[in-house]
Design a protein around this motif. Sequence first.
Motif, PDB file in Angstrom:
ATOM      1  N   LEU A 134       0.731  -1.179  -0.184  1.00  0.00           N
ATOM      2  CA  LEU A 134       0.030  -0.280   0.024  1.00  0.00           C
ATOM      3  C   LEU A 134       0.987   1.439  -0.210  1.00  0.00           C
ATOM      4  N   ARG A 135       1.884   1.397   0.880  1.00  0.00           N
ATOM      5  CA  ARG A 135       2.754   2.471   0.781  1.00  0.00           C
ATOM      6  C   ARG A 135       3.482   2.620  -0.417  1.00  0.00           C
ATOM      7  N   ALA A 136       3.990   1.591  -1.128  1.00  0.00           N
ATOM      8  CA  ALA A 136       4.799   1.723  -2.375  1.00  0.00           C
ATOM      9  C   ALA A 136       3.649   2.314  -3.393  1.00  0.00           C
ATOM     10  N   ASN A 137       2.488   1.640  -3.446  1.00  0.00           N
ATOM     11  CA  ASN A 137       1.244   2.003  -4.389  1.00  0.00           C
ATOM     12  C   ASN A 137       1.112   3.702  -3.999  1.00  0.00           C
ATOM     13  N   TYR A 138       0.954   4.173  -3.115  1.00  0.00           N
ATOM     14  CA  TYR A 138       0.708   5.409  -2.570  1.00  0.00           C
ATOM     15  C   TYR A 138       2.149   6.307  -3.175  1.00  0.00           C
ATOM     16  N   ARG A 139       3.143   6.005  -2.940  1.00  0.00           N
ATOM     17  CA  ARG A 139       4.277   6.606  -3.202  1.00  0.00           C
ATOM     18  C   ARG A 139       4.261   6.554  -4.876  1.00  0.00           C
ATOM     19  N   ASN A 140       3.941   5.685  -5.730  1.00  0.00           N
ATOM     20  CA  ASN A 140       4.063   5.554  -6.854  1.00  0.00           C
ATOM     21  C   ASN A 140       2.861   6.629  -7.662  1.00  0.00           C
ATOM     22  N   GLN A 141       1.865   6.834  -6.812  1.00  0.00           N
ATOM     23  CA  GLN A 141       0.790   7.591  -7.157  1.00  0.00           C
ATOM     24  C   GLN A 141       1.196   9.235  -7.204  1.00  0.00           C
ATOM     25  N   LEU A 142       2.436   9.362  -6.427  1.00  0.00           N
ATOM     26  CA  LEU A 142       2.740  10.636  -6.197  1.00  0.00           C
ATOM     27  C   LEU A 142       3.913  11.153  -6.930  1.00  0.00           C
ATOM     28  N   MET A 143       4.763   9.870  -7.569  1.00  0.00           N
ATOM     29  CA  MET A 143       5.997  10.368  -8.326  1.00  0.00           C
ATOM     30  C   MET A 143       5.926  11.002  -9.375  1.00  0.00           C
ATOM     31  N   TRP A 144       4.571  11.083 -10.043  1.00  0.00           N
ATOM     32  CA  TRP A 144       4.567  11.768 -11.425  1.00  0.00           C
ATOM     33  C   TRP A 144       4.630  13.331 -11.064  1.00  0.00           C
ATOM     34  N   LEU A 145       4.140  13.858  -9.945  1.00  0.00           N
ATOM     35  CA  LEU A 145       4.285  15.063  -9.485  1.00  0.00           C
ATOM     36  C   LEU A 145       5.912  15.186  -8.943  1.00  0.00           C
ATOM     37  N   VAL A 146       6.492  14.478  -8.105  1.00  0.00           N
ATOM     38  CA  VAL A 146       7.496  14.585  -7.558  1.00  0.00           C
ATOM     39  C   VAL A 146       8.846  14.666  -8.616  1.00  0.00           C
ATOM     40  N   ASP A 147       8.746  13.999  -9.641  1.00  0.00           N
ATOM     41  CA  ASP A 147       9.666  14.134 -10.767  1.00  0.00           C
ATOM     42  C   ASP A 147       9.506  15.332 -11.700  1.00  0.00           C
ATOM     43  N   LEU A 148       8.489  16.044 -11.432  1.00  0.00           N
ATOM     44  CA  LEU A 148       7.950  17.078 -12.143  1.00  0.00           C
ATOM     45  C   LEU A 148       8.534  18.593 -11.506  1.00  0.00           C
ATOM     46  N   MET A 149       8.559  18.785 -10.278  1.00  0.00           N
ATOM     47  CA  MET A 149       8.676  19.664  -9.369  1.00  0.00           C
ATOM     48  C   MET A 149      10.146  20.258  -9.921  1.00  0.00           C
ATOM     49  N   PRO A 150      10.970  19.804 -10.182  1.00  0.00           N
ATOM     50  CA  PRO A 150      12.199  20.713 -10.499  1.00  0.00           C
ATOM     51  C   PRO A 150      12.045  21.394 -11.708  1.00  0.00           C
ATOM     52  N   LYS A 151      11.282  20.951 -12.751  1.00  0.00           N
ATOM     53  CA  LYS A 151      10.938  21.650 -13.794  1.00  0.00           C
ATOM     54  C   LYS A 151       9.895  22.565 -13.900  1.00  0.00           C
ATOM     55  N   LEU A 152       8.989  22.282 -12.735  1.00  0.00           N
ATOM     56  CA  LEU A 152       7.749  23.160 -12.346  1.00  0.00           C
ATOM     57  C   LEU A 152       8.478  24.648 -11.609  1.00  0.00           C
ATOM     58  N   PHE A 153       9.440  24.156 -10.962  1.00  0.00           N
ATOM     59  CA  PHE A 153      10.013  25.296  -9.893  1.00  0.00           C
ATOM     60  C   PHE A 153      11.573  25.382 -10.101  1.00  0.00           C
ATOM     61  N   PRO A 154      12.066  25.447 -11.363  1.00  0.00           N
ATOM     62  CA  PRO A 154      13.533  25.572 -11.487  1.00  0.00           C
ATOM     63  C   PRO A 154      14.357  26.679 -10.602  1.00  0.00           C
ATOM     64  N   ASP A 155      13.557  27.538 -10.214  1.00  0.00           N
ATOM     65  CA  ASP A 155      14.371  28.768  -9.385  1.00  0.00           C
ATOM     66  C   ASP A 155      14.722  27.873  -7.972  1.00  0.00           C
ATOM     67  N   VAL A 156      13.957  27.112  -7.593  1.00  0.00           N
ATOM     68  CA  VAL A 156      14.019  26.398  -6.153  1.00  0.00           C
ATOM     69  C   VAL A 156      15.535  25.688  -5.925  1.00  0.00           C
ATOM     70  N   HIS A 157      15.660  25.226  -6.975  1.00  0.00           N
ATOM     71  CA  HIS A 157      16.828  24.131  -6.933  1.00  0.00           C
ATOM     72  C   HIS A 157      16.782  23.161  -5.826  1.00  0.00           C
ATOM     73  N   PHE A 158      15.618  22.451  -5.769  1.00  0.00           N
ATOM     74  CA  PHE A 158      15.490  21.179  -4.934  1.00  0.00           C
ATOM     75  C   PHE A 158      16.715  20.707  -4.510  1.00  0.00           C
ATOM     76  N   ARG A 159      16.744  20.383  -3.150  1.00  0.00           N
ATOM     77  CA  ARG A 159      17.802  19.456  -2.693  1.00  0.00           C
ATOM     78  C   ARG A 159      17.357  17.984  -2.670  1.00  0.00           C
ATOM     79  N   LYS A 160      18.420  16.941  -2.748  1.00  0.00           N
ATOM     80  CA  LYS A 160      18.142  15.758  -2.872  1.00  0.00           C
ATOM     81  C   LYS A 160      16.913  15.209  -2.032  1.00  0.00           C
ATOM     82  N   ASN A 161      15.829  14.571  -2.783  1.00  0.00           N
ATOM     83  CA  ASN A 161      14.583  14.098  -1.992  1.00  0.00           C
ATOM     84  C   ASN A 161      13.785  15.363  -1.329  1.00  0.00           C
ATOM     85  N   GLN A 162      14.260  16.422  -1.542  1.00  0.00           N
ATOM     86  CA  GLN A 162      13.280  17.715  -0.993  1.00  0.00           C
ATOM     87  C   GLN A 162      11.756  17.754  -1.794  1.00  0.00           C
ATOM     88  N   SER A 163      11.711  17.600  -3.239  1.00  0.00           N
ATOM     89  CA  SER A 163      10.578  17.478  -3.772  1.00  0.00           C
ATOM     90  C   SER A 163       9.657  16.513  -3.324  1.00  0.00           C
TER      91      SER A 163
END
Length: 234
Positions: A134-163
């Motif tokens: 269930l936890r892995a399933n939940y994580r996978n449902q969120l990863m589409w947005l996690v992967d896009l965060m650096p592109k959505l907000f390039p000026d943020v310069h997300f640190r590792k795992n911060q997004s």
Amino acid sequence: MSEITAKSSKSTGALSARGERARAGLKEAALAVLEREGYHKMRIADVTGEAGVAQGLFYHYFKDLKSLTLEVLTDFSMASNDPAQVEKYVSKGDWYARIYAHNLVVVRTYAKRPGVMRSLLQLADEDEVFSSMLRANYRNQLMWLVDLMPKLFPDVHFRKNQSLMVVYSLAGIGEGLIREYFINESKTLRAADLSVEQFAELLSTMFYRALFLQQPEEKKLKYTRNLTAMVRTY
């Protein structure tokens, strides 16, 4: 077939078409009983009675009640888990619509099957493998947005795992609310008498505001349109 499903199914070799129908009927019956009675109260007799078959037939297809429950709830939790399918009718670049589409799936599931959702949580408390799935399933449902965060907000310069941490924080905004409203049926919250669409809009608006620090376009909103004025003025 998932690892849990594969392990929980009784090895009976290839089933005939009739056997497949009988097995599917028992799974469908189990889902109905889980919704009505809950995981802790469900009995084999309840399942076979719901399916309209002899109790002895159960063991021809399943080892025990838990193996059936694991398979049914695993299948249920994996349904509608493909972001491409969820966003099938969403216009490219419409972020509010994307968020709303995902929330609508979640809210519809809770509204239609609150008893099954409660059973999911109960089984997760007792079975570590199921809980991990269930936890892995939940994580996978969120990863589409996690992967896009650096592109959505390039000026943020997300640190590792911060997004990942940010998205998890945002996703948790409505988790307690959903459970209190649909599973625990809080009288205080239920007094709001929200439709599925209104509930999904509320979650989506709050998520969107937290992510983009602005209100979604007014024309997209109904229930939460007045929240445009929800800004600090001092």
